[in-house]
Design a protein around this motif. Sequence first.
Motif, PDB file in Angstrom:
ATOM      1  N   ILE A 194       0.835  -1.196   0.000  1.00 35.74           N
ATOM      2  CA  ILE A 194       0.000   0.000   0.000  1.00 35.74           C
ATOM      3  C   ILE A 194       0.876   1.255   0.000  1.00 35.74           C
ATOM      4  N   ARG A 209       1.997   1.688  -3.533  1.00 35.59           N
ATOM      5  CA  ARG A 209       0.913   2.213  -4.382  1.00 35.59           C
ATOM      6  C   ARG A 209       0.693   3.697  -4.144  1.00 35.59           C
ATOM      7  N   ILE A 210       0.699   4.108  -2.888  1.00 37.47           N
ATOM      8  CA  ILE A 210       0.509   5.525  -2.560  1.00 37.47           C
ATOM      9  C   ILE A 210       1.644   6.353  -3.144  1.00 37.47           C
ATOM     10  N   PHE A 217      -6.245   8.031  -6.527  1.00 32.88           N
ATOM     11  CA  PHE A 217      -6.563   7.771  -5.121  1.00 32.88           C
ATOM     12  C   PHE A 217      -7.978   7.207  -4.978  1.00 32.88           C
ATOM     13  N   ALA A 218      -8.922   7.681  -5.772  1.00 34.50           N
ATOM     14  CA  ALA A 218     -10.288   7.159  -5.717  1.00 34.50           C
ATOM     15  C   ALA A 218     -10.312   5.674  -6.079  1.00 34.50           C
ATOM     16  N   GLN A 219      -9.551   5.295  -7.092  1.00 37.35           N
ATOM     17  CA  GLN A 219      -9.479   3.892  -7.478  1.00 37.35           C
ATOM     18  C   GLN A 219      -8.873   3.055  -6.355  1.00 37.35           C
ATOM     19  N   LEU A 220      -7.817   3.567  -5.730  1.00 39.90           N
ATOM     20  CA  LEU A 220      -7.181   2.863  -4.628  1.00 39.90           C
ATOM     21  C   LEU A 220      -8.151   2.695  -3.463  1.00 39.90           C
ATOM     22  N   VAL A 221      -8.893   3.735  -3.152  1.00 39.99           N
ATOM     23  CA  VAL A 221      -9.883   3.666  -2.073  1.00 39.99           C
ATOM     24  C   VAL A 221     -10.953   2.619  -2.398  1.00 39.99           C
ATOM     25  N   ASP A 222     -11.435   2.602  -3.642  1.00 36.13           N
ATOM     26  CA  ASP A 222     -12.427   1.606  -4.049  1.00 36.13           C
ATOM     27  C   ASP A 222     -11.888   0.186  -3.888  1.00 36.13           C
ATOM     28  N   GLU A 223     -10.627  -0.019  -4.284  1.00 33.35           N
ATOM     29  CA  GLU A 223     -10.027  -1.346  -4.157  1.00 33.35           C
ATOM     30  C   GLU A 223      -9.884  -1.754  -2.697  1.00 33.35           C
ATOM     31  N   LEU A 224      -9.449  -0.824  -1.855  1.00 32.21           N
ATOM     32  CA  LEU A 224      -9.310  -1.130  -0.433  1.00 32.21           C
ATOM     33  C   LEU A 224     -10.661  -1.411   0.207  1.00 32.21           C
ATOM     34  N   ARG A 225     -11.673  -0.604  -0.139  1.00 26.97           N
ATOM     35  CA  ARG A 225     -13.010  -0.817   0.405  1.00 26.97           C
ATOM     36  C   ARG A 225     -13.538  -2.194  -0.004  1.00 26.97           C
TER      37      ARG A 225
END
Length: 72
Positions: free
Chosen positions: A30, A33-34, A49-57
């Motif tokens: 992570i 990725r960040i 960042f939105a895509q990363l948040v969606d994947e983490l969620r």
Amino acid sequence: MVDDGEFGGTGDGPVTEPAVVHETQADEAIVSRISLVEDQPLADRAPAFAQLVDELRAHLEGTDGEARRSGA
């Protein structure tokens, strides 16, 4: 000699729990990725960042995220 639980009885070095190894690898992934997102031009960061948040969620919810995106 005191056994503080940090080393195994075989003298092979520290004993590492599989869950700790997985968690450490996940943390490193992570952070990587960040870092990649932060290296992008400013205009591209928000979508990344939105895509990363969606994947983490999706990962935390135990889904692949497709059901939520399709409106189901």
